[in-house]
Each structure stands twice: as C-alpha cells, then as structure tokens.
Scaffold this motif. Structure first.
Motif, PDB file in Angstrom:
ATOM      1  N   GLN A   1      80.288  33.664 116.203  1.00  8.95           N
ATOM      2  CA  GLN A   1      80.620  32.373 116.108  1.00  8.95           C
ATOM      3  C   GLN A   1      80.689  31.945 114.545  1.00  8.95           C
ATOM      4  O   GLN A   1      80.274  32.709 113.864  1.00  8.95           O
TER       5      GLN A   1
ATOM      6  N   GLU B   1      82.522  32.303 120.340  1.00 10.93           N
ATOM      7  CA  GLU B   1      81.415  32.161 121.477  1.00 10.93           C
ATOM      8  C   GLU B   1      80.830  33.454 121.603  1.00 10.93           C
ATOM      9  O   GLU B   1      81.342  34.638 121.319  1.00 10.93           O
TER      10      GLU B   1
ATOM     11  N   GLU C   1      86.116  24.509 111.529  1.00  8.89           N
ATOM     12  CA  GLU C   1      85.869  24.027 112.650  1.00  8.89           C
ATOM     13  C   GLU C   1      84.868  24.809 113.559  1.00  8.89           C
ATOM     14  O   GLU C   1      84.987  26.304 113.297  1.00  8.89           O
ATOM     15  N   GLU C   2      84.190  24.595 114.531  1.00  6.69           N
ATOM     16  CA  GLU C   2      83.508  25.534 115.592  1.00  6.69           C
ATOM     17  C   GLU C   2      84.573  26.350 116.175  1.00  6.69           C
ATOM     18  O   GLU C   2      85.504  25.977 116.656  1.00  6.69           O
ATOM     19  N   SER C   3      84.144  27.602 116.166  1.00  8.61           N
ATOM     20  CA  SER C   3      84.917  28.896 116.391  1.00  8.61           C
ATOM     21  C   SER C   3      84.156  29.758 117.283  1.00  8.61           C
ATOM     22  O   SER C   3      83.206  30.344 116.471  1.00  8.61           O
TER      23      SER C   3
ATOM     24  N   GLY D   1      86.966  29.249 111.939  1.00  7.72           N
ATOM     25  CA  GLY D   1      85.380  28.873 112.023  1.00  7.72           C
ATOM     26  C   GLY D   1      85.174  28.404 110.391  1.00  7.72           C
ATOM     27  O   GLY D   1      84.101  27.901 110.283  1.00  7.72           O
TER      28      GLY D   1
ATOM     29  N   ALA E   1      81.106  28.023 105.174  1.00  8.25           N
ATOM     30  CA  ALA E   1      80.882  28.117 106.686  1.00  8.25           C
ATOM     31  C   ALA E   1      79.713  29.044 106.983  1.00  8.25           C
ATOM     32  O   ALA E   1      79.506  30.015 106.106  1.00  8.25           O
TER      33      ALA E   1
ATOM     34  N   TRP F   1      81.073  28.338 112.088  1.00  7.76           N
ATOM     35  CA  TRP F   1      81.349  26.857 111.797  1.00  7.76           C
ATOM     36  C   TRP F   1      81.231  26.429 110.478  1.00  7.76           C
ATOM     37  O   TRP F   1      80.456  27.023 109.836  1.00  7.76           O
ATOM     38  N   SER F   2      81.746  25.427 110.030  1.00  6.62           N
ATOM     39  CA  SER F   2      81.756  24.731 108.892  1.00  6.62           C
ATOM     40  C   SER F   2      80.556  23.897 108.437  1.00  6.62           C
ATOM     41  O   SER F   2      80.140  23.333 109.478  1.00  6.62           O
TER      42      SER F   2
END
Length: 165
Positions: A86, A82, A78-80, A75, A98, A88-89
């Motif tokens: 969650q 669910e 990149e998106e990580s 994360g 992030a 994301w950067s």
C-alpha cells in the motif's frame, strides 16, 4: 532523506538504457521517520507493469520487492493498493512524501519516499512504455515467471487440485 539530496541518483532513458533511481529512504517506526535504508528502483520494459525495488540497510542483506508501477505512482498522490503493498501521500518534515507499506508473513515495514524524485523517475518509465501500452509490451511468460520467481514445486510435479468434499 536529508535536505541536501545526497544519495539521489537518477539515470535517464537514452538509447536502450532504462532509468534506475538510487536514493536513501527512511523507514518509519511508530509514525516517526528514522533508520535510513538504501532503495534502488529499477524498471524493465519487458515487465512494464512492475517496478523492482531493492531495499538495503546499511548493515545486512537487501531484499527486493516487485511493486505495481501504477500502484506506486498513484500512491504518491492518494491512497493506493491493498493487502501486502500500500502507498499513500503524507506531509513530511521536508515537504511532500509518500509512505510505502510492505508486508510479508514474517514482517512489515513502512518507508518514507520523496514524491518529487520517485514521481519524476516513474514519469520517465512511462515515456519508455506508456500505461496504455503495458499489456502490449508485456511478455506474459516472463512476467509470470518473475512473479513466481521461477520456483519449481519441491517434487517437480504440477499441483493437483483437491476436492473440497
């Protein structure tokens, strides 16, 4: 975080000491970082797949979340994740950050994390237990007990599956 990096403290893994990262993160409200919160990141080699993060507001009680180490690391770049957790950067005011989303039945929160500090700390944890060795190092009973918070059922009886007839 402010540009002076005040409030950042990272321990190094030396002779059995596991790294701890304490820093001031900001809670994101309406897309704008605000409301500083103290975050303490802990790693335990007994449960290497999980990072514990205690979030403590300046006034009030803290809350601890257990987050997948790989989810948190991915994360940062990149998106990580669910569902409830969650990451994301994003490009922040002070460089690469992030966002970490945590949701429960009662509430949700988004926190801004500094990529450099959290990434460096996570890399130190991977030197203690490499990603490919996580399953070997894991004490499954302790791991599941921690995830379930060692809570017994109210009547101390095991759950009995119900028929869906």
């Amino acid at each position: 975080m402010n540009g002076e990096q005040a409030g950042v403290r990272a321990g190094q893994a030396v002779s059995g000491e596991l790294p701890v990262l304490c820093l001031d993160v900001r809670r994101v409200l309406d897309g704008v970082p605000a409301h500083p919160i103290r975050a303490e990141f802990r790693f335990d080699a007994v449960s290497p797949m999980v990072v514990s993060v205690m979030f403590t507001p300046w006034r009030g009680r803290g809350v601890t979340w257990r987050i997948g180490r790989e989810l948190l690391y991915r994360g940062l770049y990149e998106e990580s994740g669910e569902g409830d957790v969650q990451a994301w950067s994003v490009q922040g005011e002070e460089g690469e950050v992030a966002w970490l989303l945590l949701e429960s039945r009662e509430s949700s929160a988004v926190f801004e994390l500094p990529v450099a500090e959290v990434g460096e700390w996570l890399e130190a944890t991977y030197k203690i237990v490499a990603a490919e060795a996580e399953a070997d190092a894991l004490d499954w009973d302790a791991f599941l007990g921690e995830l379930l918070d060692d809570r017994e059922r109210p009547d101390d009886r095991p759950a009995v599956p119900r028929s869906l007839d």
